[in-house]
Design an enzyme around this catalytic site. Sequence first.
Site, short mmCIF file in Angstrom:
data_model
loop_
_atom_site.label_atom_id
_atom_site.label_comp_id
_atom_site.label_asym_id
_atom_site.label_seq_id
_atom_site.Cartn_x
_atom_site.Cartn_y
_atom_site.Cartn_z
N ASP A 167 10.15 -10.04 -0.78
CA ASP A 167 10.54 -11.48 -0.66
C ASP A 167 12.11 -11.75 -0.35
O ASP A 167 12.22 -12.56 0.34
CB ASP A 167 10.27 -12.04 -2.12
CG ASP A 167 8.87 -12.12 -2.70
OD1 ASP A 167 7.77 -11.92 -1.78
OD2 ASP A 167 8.57 -12.22 -4.04
N ASN A 181 5.37 -3.75 5.12
CA ASN A 181 5.99 -2.63 4.71
C ASN A 181 5.18 -1.13 5.37
O ASN A 181 4.17 -1.48 6.02
CB ASN A 181 5.94 -2.33 3.12
CG ASN A 181 4.55 -2.36 2.39
OD1 ASN A 181 3.76 -1.62 2.99
ND2 ASN A 181 4.56 -2.97 1.22
N LEU A 182 5.55 0.04 4.94
CA LEU A 182 5.13 1.07 5.79
C LEU A 182 3.77 1.31 5.36
O LEU A 182 2.85 1.69 6.37
CB LEU A 182 5.89 2.32 5.44
CG LEU A 182 5.50 3.59 6.09
CD1 LEU A 182 5.83 3.35 7.81
CD2 LEU A 182 6.30 4.96 5.63
N SER A 183 3.16 1.21 4.16
CA SER A 183 1.92 1.38 3.95
C SER A 183 0.92 0.18 4.63
O SER A 183 0.01 0.48 4.94
CB SER A 183 1.56 1.46 2.54
OG SER A 183 1.79 0.24 1.72
N GLU A 184 1.56 -0.94 4.61
CA GLU A 184 0.55 -2.10 5.25
C GLU A 184 0.59 -1.85 6.95
O GLU A 184 -0.36 -2.17 7.29
CB GLU A 184 1.45 -3.42 5.09
CG GLU A 184 1.22 -3.81 3.70
CD GLU A 184 2.21 -4.92 3.34
OE1 GLU A 184 1.80 -5.90 2.16
OE2 GLU A 184 3.21 -5.22 3.95
#
Length: 476
Positions: free
Chosen positions: A264, A195-198
């Site tokens: 998921d 995701n964007l934060s990761e």
Amino acid sequence: MKVTLPDFRRAGVLVVGDVMLDRYWYGPTSRISPEAPVPVVKVDTIEERPGGAANVAMNIASLGAVARLVGLTGIDDAARALICKLSEVRVRCDFVSVPTHPTITKLRVLSRNQQLIRLDFEEGFDGVDPTPIFERIQLALPQIGALVLSDYAKGALNSVQPMIQLARKANVPVLIDPKGSDFERYRGATLLTPNLSEFEAVVGRCKNEEELVNRGMQLVADFELSALLVTRSEQGMTLLQLGKPPLHLPTQAKEVFDVTGAGDTVIGVLAAALAAGNSLEESCFLANAAAGVVVGKLGTSTVSPIELENAIRGRAETGFGVMDEQQLKIAVAQARQRGEKVVMTNGIFDILHAGHVSYLANARKLGDRLIVAVNSDASTKRLKGEKRPVNPLEQRMVVLGALEAVDWVVPFEEDTPQRLIADILPDLLVKGGDYKPHEIAGSEEVWAAGGEVKVLNFEDGVSTTNIIQSIKNGRG
């Protein structure tokens, strides 16, 4: 991009990763505890759902694909509950049991569709010998079209490189939902889905689209990936591949109730589509559509083929339009999970006219979702005579389903929809005309379940019979 659903039944996917059990306790709150300034929840419903890598496998199986699942569990009630729940949806479990560790369990307490607290029961599986997992992957590779590694940093994927190498040697694509900022661990994978934060935890904060694309492309090159899919919440998702322009897919979510398990769903649908023969771009399109559906549900959830089909046709959320009774029951249950009020009406709707449209719009205003039950052709003939219906059932349902006011259309064979209404038990049963509430089919069942029954007026002077007669007179 025009994409059709593949035949998921021919797809085989192996999911390896951190499995967990999600427990949900639901109940009303009406007071504050005298012991501490916290609400008191009177628990009246308890649910158990597979989570983590198990939810990925559930998403794959819900599409009709063959899902295999490998992970680490304890030898306890939570592990047994996982196996039971997964076997119900035909997920083939091959767990490695670790007697010294408990199965990872997350308990959520909810009231009025709001999560109040989450309690985690876990020790992780660091230090557990990964050899049994390698052996299970090796055995499954000849029978699968994709390998998913679902990493929640709980220990099942501590030795991820040998897994990637096993799959690449067998020419099986490896899709990874990563965790943490050490992407070196995933070198050589086919696709990562952070995701964007990761993503920004690895490459740094991106000020604009150009910076995101450039840093993403560099990451693909640095870690020898085939592609990178960055999921960006309300901004959709972006697919990056060396030598190709970036593909940006805007979000399809209409309403967001819960993002639990959305990642998921994305990787599960993506893997199933790839294994079924779709291109990477097509698979990402389907995964994006599925994400738009699943965030409209409460808790870890899956997407059915009918929901995905409706989503790629432009009608997302729980699945809309023409349905059979079983599909309708699922859609209604999901709507109720979100606290929505379900209204139901019925009729023949042979030649749809302004009176019908006005009536259905008024019925829809009384709740959040409107079901229209439609008499079959045989039922219509019994009620109206051999010359009716003018329009066959399929055409009547398609026209009704195209109306903005109508959420779900379902046929019934009997002269009245009493049995169907008793099965669905809408919150509000509506009928148009000069009926008294107790005369309406299904009213007794709805009242008994605590629902309401209401009569609405039709527009004066407008009816199918009058329209047919006018046509005949005009021809005369």
